[in-house]
Design a protein around this motif. Sequence first.
Motif, PDB file in Angstrom:
ATOM      1  N   GLU A  88      26.987  17.023-138.455  1.00 12.02           N
ATOM      2  CA  GLU A  88      28.059  17.744-137.774  1.00 12.02           C
ATOM      3  C   GLU A  88      29.353  16.942-137.756  1.00 12.02           C
ATOM      4  N   TYR A  89      29.254  15.627-137.824  1.00 15.28           N
ATOM      5  CA  TYR A  89      30.456  14.819-137.786  1.00 15.28           C
ATOM      6  C   TYR A  89      31.289  14.961-139.058  1.00 15.28           C
ATOM      7  N   VAL A  90      30.655  15.373-140.154  1.00 13.75           N
ATOM      8  CA  VAL A  90      31.396  15.572-141.391  1.00 13.75           C
ATOM      9  C   VAL A  90      32.448  16.650-141.206  1.00 13.75           C
ATOM     10  N   TYR A  91      32.062  17.747-140.561  1.00 15.01           N
ATOM     11  CA  TYR A  91      33.009  18.837-140.327  1.00 15.01           C
ATOM     12  C   TYR A  91      34.188  18.351-139.507  1.00 15.01           C
ATOM     13  N   ALA A  92      33.877  17.633-138.433  1.00 15.13           N
ATOM     14  CA  ALA A  92      34.938  17.132-137.571  1.00 15.13           C
ATOM     15  C   ALA A  92      35.843  16.170-138.340  1.00 15.13           C
ATOM     16  N   GLY A  93      35.247  15.365-139.207  1.00 17.20           N
ATOM     17  CA  GLY A  93      36.028  14.425-139.993  1.00 17.20           C
ATOM     18  C   GLY A  93      36.973  15.110-140.955  1.00 17.20           C
ATOM     19  N   LEU A  94      36.506  16.146-141.616  1.00 18.25           N
ATOM     20  CA  LEU A  94      37.357  16.891-142.535  1.00 18.25           C
ATOM     21  C   LEU A  94      38.508  17.541-141.785  1.00 18.25           C
ATOM     22  N   ARG A  95      38.214  18.071-140.617  1.00 18.22           N
ATOM     23  CA  ARG A  95      39.254  18.716-139.823  1.00 18.22           C
ATOM     24  C   ARG A  95      40.234  17.682-139.269  1.00 18.22           C
ATOM     25  N   ALA A  96      39.778  16.467-139.126  1.00 13.16           N
ATOM     26  CA  ALA A  96      40.656  15.399-138.626  1.00 13.16           C
ATOM     27  C   ALA A  96      41.611  14.907-139.701  1.00 13.16           C
ATOM     28  N   GLY A  97      41.386  15.326-140.948  1.00  8.64           N
ATOM     29  CA  GLY A  97      42.298  14.946-142.019  1.00  8.64           C
ATOM     30  C   GLY A  97      41.691  14.126-143.134  1.00  8.64           C
ATOM     31  N   ALA A  98      40.379  13.922-143.096  1.00 11.26           N
ATOM     32  CA  ALA A  98      39.730  13.170-144.173  1.00 11.26           C
ATOM     33  C   ALA A  98      39.842  13.945-145.483  1.00 11.26           C
ATOM     34  N   SER A  99      39.866  13.227-146.579  1.00 13.01           N
ATOM     35  CA  SER A  99      39.992  13.855-147.895  1.00 13.01           C
ATOM     36  C   SER A  99      38.649  14.155-148.536  1.00 13.01           C
ATOM     37  N   GLY A 100      37.579  13.905-147.826  1.00 13.14           N
ATOM     38  CA  GLY A 100      36.260  14.208-148.353  1.00 13.14           C
ATOM     39  C   GLY A 100      35.209  13.303-147.756  1.00 13.14           C
ATOM     40  N   PHE A 101      34.002  13.376-148.315  1.00 10.72           N
ATOM     41  CA  PHE A 101      32.950  12.514-147.815  1.00 10.72           C
ATOM     42  C   PHE A 101      31.910  12.264-148.887  1.00 10.72           C
ATOM     43  N   LEU A 102      31.198  11.164-148.717  1.00 13.64           N
ATOM     44  CA  LEU A 102      30.086  10.804-149.583  1.00 13.64           C
ATOM     45  C   LEU A 102      28.926  10.347-148.712  1.00 13.64           C
ATOM     46  N   LEU A 103      27.735  10.476-149.246  1.00  8.66           N
ATOM     47  CA  LEU A 103      26.578   9.951-148.547  1.00  8.66           C
ATOM     48  C   LEU A 103      26.516   8.438-148.752  1.00  8.66           C
ATOM     49  N   LYS A 104      25.994   7.749-147.758  1.00  8.00           N
ATOM     50  CA  LYS A 104      25.911   6.293-147.857  1.00  8.00           C
ATOM     51  C   LYS A 104      24.959   5.842-148.959  1.00  8.00           C
ATOM     52  N   ASP A 105      24.022   6.709-149.332  1.00  6.27           N
ATOM     53  CA  ASP A 105      23.101   6.327-150.402  1.00  6.27           C
ATOM     54  C   ASP A 105      23.577   6.817-151.771  1.00  6.27           C
ATOM     55  N   ALA A 106      24.874   7.149-151.875  1.00 10.67           N
ATOM     56  CA  ALA A 106      25.425   7.565-153.171  1.00 10.67           C
ATOM     57  C   ALA A 106      25.282   6.419-154.176  1.00 10.67           C
ATOM     58  N   ARG A 107      25.138   6.774-155.437  1.00 11.99           N
ATOM     59  CA  ARG A 107      25.042   5.749-156.478  1.00 11.99           C
ATOM     60  C   ARG A 107      26.383   5.019-156.596  1.00 11.99           C
ATOM     61  N   PRO A 108      26.360   3.753-157.003  1.00  7.75           N
ATOM     62  CA  PRO A 108      27.598   2.974-157.117  1.00  7.75           C
ATOM     63  C   PRO A 108      28.681   3.682-157.909  1.00  7.75           C
ATOM     64  N   GLU A 109      28.311   4.296-159.040  1.00  5.22           N
ATOM     65  CA  GLU A 109      29.315   4.970-159.855  1.00  5.22           C
ATOM     66  C   GLU A 109      29.915   6.186-159.143  1.00  5.22           C
ATOM     67  N   GLU A 110      29.114   6.823-158.273  1.00  3.58           N
ATOM     68  CA  GLU A 110      29.620   7.961-157.509  1.00  3.58           C
ATOM     69  C   GLU A 110      30.635   7.491-156.470  1.00  3.58           C
ATOM     70  N   LEU A 111      30.335   6.356-155.838  1.00  2.00           N
ATOM     71  CA  LEU A 111      31.260   5.820-154.842  1.00  2.00           C
ATOM     72  C   LEU A 111      32.576   5.412-155.495  1.00  2.00           C
ATOM     73  N   ILE A 112      32.499   4.726-156.617  1.00  2.00           N
ATOM     74  CA  ILE A 112      33.716   4.297-157.325  1.00  2.00           C
ATOM     75  C   ILE A 112      34.537   5.511-157.748  1.00  2.00           C
ATOM     76  N   ALA A 113      33.855   6.508-158.322  1.00  2.00           N
ATOM     77  CA  ALA A 113      34.559   7.720-158.763  1.00  2.00           C
ATOM     78  C   ALA A 113      35.186   8.444-157.580  1.00  2.00           C
ATOM     79  N   GLY A 114      34.479   8.452-156.450  1.00  2.00           N
ATOM     80  CA  GLY A 114      34.997   9.112-155.266  1.00  2.00           C
ATOM     81  C   GLY A 114      36.245   8.432-154.730  1.00  2.00           C
ATOM     82  N   ILE A 115      36.227   7.118-154.689  1.00  2.00           N
ATOM     83  CA  ILE A 115      37.396   6.370-154.218  1.00  2.00           C
ATOM     84  C   ILE A 115      38.589   6.629-155.120  1.00  2.00           C
ATOM     85  N   ARG A 116      38.376   6.599-156.425  1.00  2.00           N
ATOM     86  CA  ARG A 116      39.465   6.831-157.362  1.00  2.00           C
ATOM     87  C   ARG A 116      40.012   8.244-157.242  1.00  2.00           C
ATOM     88  N   ALA A 117      39.119   9.207-157.037  1.00  2.00           N
ATOM     89  CA  ALA A 117      39.566  10.588-156.894  1.00  2.00           C
ATOM     90  C   ALA A 117      40.430  10.761-155.654  1.00  2.00           C
TER      91      ALA A 117
END
Length: 218
Positions: A88-117
């Motif tokens: 539920e905190y993801v919704y609140a975070g997006l509404r607070a102005g976050a540009s997106g979210f990733l799971l903490k267990d995302a693969r390293p390449e997913e995290l890097i790609a997400g940061i760059r995006a």
Amino acid sequence: MTTVLIADDQQLQRMGFRMLLDGTPGMIVVGEASAGAEAVRMVEQTRPDVVLMDVRMPGMDGIEATRRITAAGSRTRVLILTTFDLDEYVYAGLRAGASGFLLKDARPEELIAGIRAVASGDSVVAPSLTRKLMDAYLQRPEAAVHADPRLRNLSEREREVLEAIGQGATNTEIAERFTLTESTVKKHVGRVLAKIGARDRIQAVIFAYDNGLVEPRA
């Protein structure tokens, strides 16, 4: 060079992220914060491109920290990290102005790609997952639709583009739907975001749902 601030109350988690990011060409960690209030202060001091923001931290949580960072008009973008994809905190975070979210267990390449995006102004939430998240949120009892006066600033075509964004359509899909070039669609999207005061497509999706332009699935 993409600069990143890591905000997480777990030292081992911060260390893991730092090792990964500092070892990635074109990316550097400019600081670490163990609490929300500290993250807000460090953003003011270091002006990073992206904050990796944990949700649950002592004192000020990641949601409030995100809200303060975006409300300050900072160019810094926030990428929320969470344990569950429908937390539920993801919704609140997006509404607070976050540009997106990733799971903490995302693969390293997913995290890097997400940061760059996120650093480049894009969202890290795929259109299909955006729809899933927003449908789930808006079916909750407390969700309410209201009319925003900024809708009146949109032309008919811009309103159609906003509706398409809310439905999770990509620029290519919008171009095909309205028989436009992708460059024209990009211009429309840019004007829509400016007129409704949205930082990115995620915020535009929320705006479209809030104003009843897109109906949640049954």
